[in-house]
Design an enzyme around this catalytic site. Structure first.
Site, PDB file in Angstrom:
ATOM      1  N   HIS A 268       0.837  -1.204   0.000  1.00 57.31           N
ATOM      2  CA  HIS A 268       0.000   0.000   0.000  1.00 57.31           C
ATOM      3  C   HIS A 268       0.870   1.252   0.000  1.00 57.31           C
ATOM      4  CE1 HIS A 268      -2.966   2.780   2.243  1.00 57.31           C
ATOM      5  NE2 HIS A 268      -3.144   2.881   0.939  1.00 57.31           N
TER       6      HIS A 268
ATOM      7  N   ASP B  26      -4.862   3.679  -4.859  1.00 59.70           N
ATOM      8  CA  ASP B  26      -4.970   4.189  -3.487  1.00 59.70           C
ATOM      9  C   ASP B  26      -6.162   5.131  -3.349  1.00 59.70           C
ATOM     10  OD1 ASP B  26      -4.466   4.911  -0.858  1.00 59.70           O
ATOM     11  OD2 ASP B  26      -2.319   5.215  -1.207  1.00 59.70           O
TER      12      ASP B  26
ATOM     13  N   TYR C  28      10.651  13.263 -12.035  1.00 64.86           N
ATOM     14  CA  TYR C  28      11.848  12.415 -11.960  1.00 64.86           C
ATOM     15  C   TYR C  28      12.155  12.047 -10.512  1.00 64.86           C
ATOM     16  CZ  TYR C  28      12.999  13.704 -16.825  1.00 64.86           C
ATOM     17  OH  TYR C  28      12.988  13.886 -18.178  1.00 64.86           O
TER      18      TYR C  28
END
Length: 156
Positions: free
Chosen positions: A23, A70, A123
């Protein structure tokens, strides 16, 4: 891959990564121009999975069959925002973003929020991800980060 219910496009390495994620872990679906090898270099960096020859929409659809998003965050999906030079030049919203939105909404059965991250922030987030799936996606600004959720307990 010859398993019932598992999309054939997902390799054993991809399945292992998806099963190993917990998770809140993040998965980057990287386009062909993304510096995946540089992002994944070093001790403790994300795992690099090669998926050359496949587009992100193909892989996204398959991944979303197995990976819950999520629900404890506002936006479990992040895009790399256009750089200022492209915005100032009048570049339109990349068409692939609406494809991603449609696939995410369909898989989750609800509207899934997506945020946009500035290139170097993207990034940075990628370097902190669990894995980077380097694809053959050629669409500009095709990169996408997914945050894994939980599978709810179904009462017996």
């Amino acid at each position: 891959m010859v398993l019932k219910g598992v999309p054939a496009i997902l390799s054993p390495d991809m399945l292992h990564v998806l099963a190993s994620m917990g998770h809140g872990d993040k998965l980057v679906l990287a386009d062909t121009n993304f510096p995946s090898s540089s992002v994944c270099v070093g001790e403790g960096g994300p795992r690099l999975i090669r998926a050359d020859g496949h587009t992100i929409p193909q892989l996204l659809e398959a991944v979303l069959h197995l990976l819950p998003l999520d629900t404890y965050v506002f936006a479990p999906a992040c895009l790399m925002d256009l750089v200022n030079k492209d915005k100032n030049a009048g570049m339109e919203t990349p068409p692939v973003w609406s494809v991603y939105q449609q696939l995410l909404d369909q898989a989750e059965g609800r509207r899934v929020e997506m945020t946009k991250l500035e290139r170097f922030e993207f990034y940075k987030q990628a370097k902190e991800s669990f894995a980077v799936m380097h694809t053959g996606e050629t669409a500009l600004y095709g990169n996408l980060i997914l945050q894994k959720g939980v599978i709810p307990v179904v009462p017996s």
